[in-house]
Write a protein that holds these residues in place. Sequence first.
Motif: not given
Length: 269
Positions: A21-31, A233-242
């Motif tokens: 939320t504090l980096r890629d999410a608001h970079q993607s949605r709020w520039a 398939a066994g992935v360990d971590i996923i990236d999500c945003a609020s």
Amino acid sequence: MTGVQTCALPICKEVRITDTTLRDAHQSRWATRMSTEDILPIVAKIDNAGYYSVEMWGGATFDVCLRFLYEDPWERIRLLKKAFKKTPMQMLLRGQNVVGYKNYPDDVLEAFVVKAAENGIDIFRIFDALNDVRNLEKAIHFVKREGQHAQGNICYTRSPVHDMKHYIKCVRQQVDLGIDSLCIKDMAGILTPYFAFDLVEKIKGEFPDLIVQLHCHSSSGMATAAYLKAIEAGVDIIDCASAPLALYTSQPPVENLMAIIDETNHPIN
């Protein structure tokens, strides 16, 4: 985060979540226009959510702080480090491009990594948009030397060249460089669910001890399905945003993924 505590099926793998939320999410949605003043009031709640890590710096945050927000990007790290008591802080490092848009010499990259680690970055996600491992080598070395977590990366795309053999070769090269984990980075949101399954399965098959993380943008609408198949398939971590900053060009919402995973045999941490 609490999830399913029992496992009815033979395989029960823990799934962890990185909050973007504090980096890629608001970079993607709020520039990337959230100021440090905007961020600080919500940090305690994010910190108590139980995330594996929080991505809060790197990418476009550095130049936006300077060009549009009139802030010191280094001060943001220091203030957030004081506020995050439990959750490791993560940044996106563009390999030899650092956080810029051209290749920089090794001494600039080295000084940047040293200062980023000194100011509070725990996990460095290091990528090259063309999967040129030569542009990752020095960054991985400097991060490891500073005693921080060096996450390697493969960027997913479609072409006659970008087949399974290409991706496995890139992973092998980065494992040889000593990466601590690997991110599959689907910036365009074009990773299909079944290729996600095959890619994670093959990486895990060849490198069973390697922590694998999946980062998808929701541009095509396939990201949530890709996450679910990758988990199988066994992935360990996923990236999500609020949720308010999720979906579209951002990552899938953590709230939805929590609800979906909670009905599987995979506990959430």
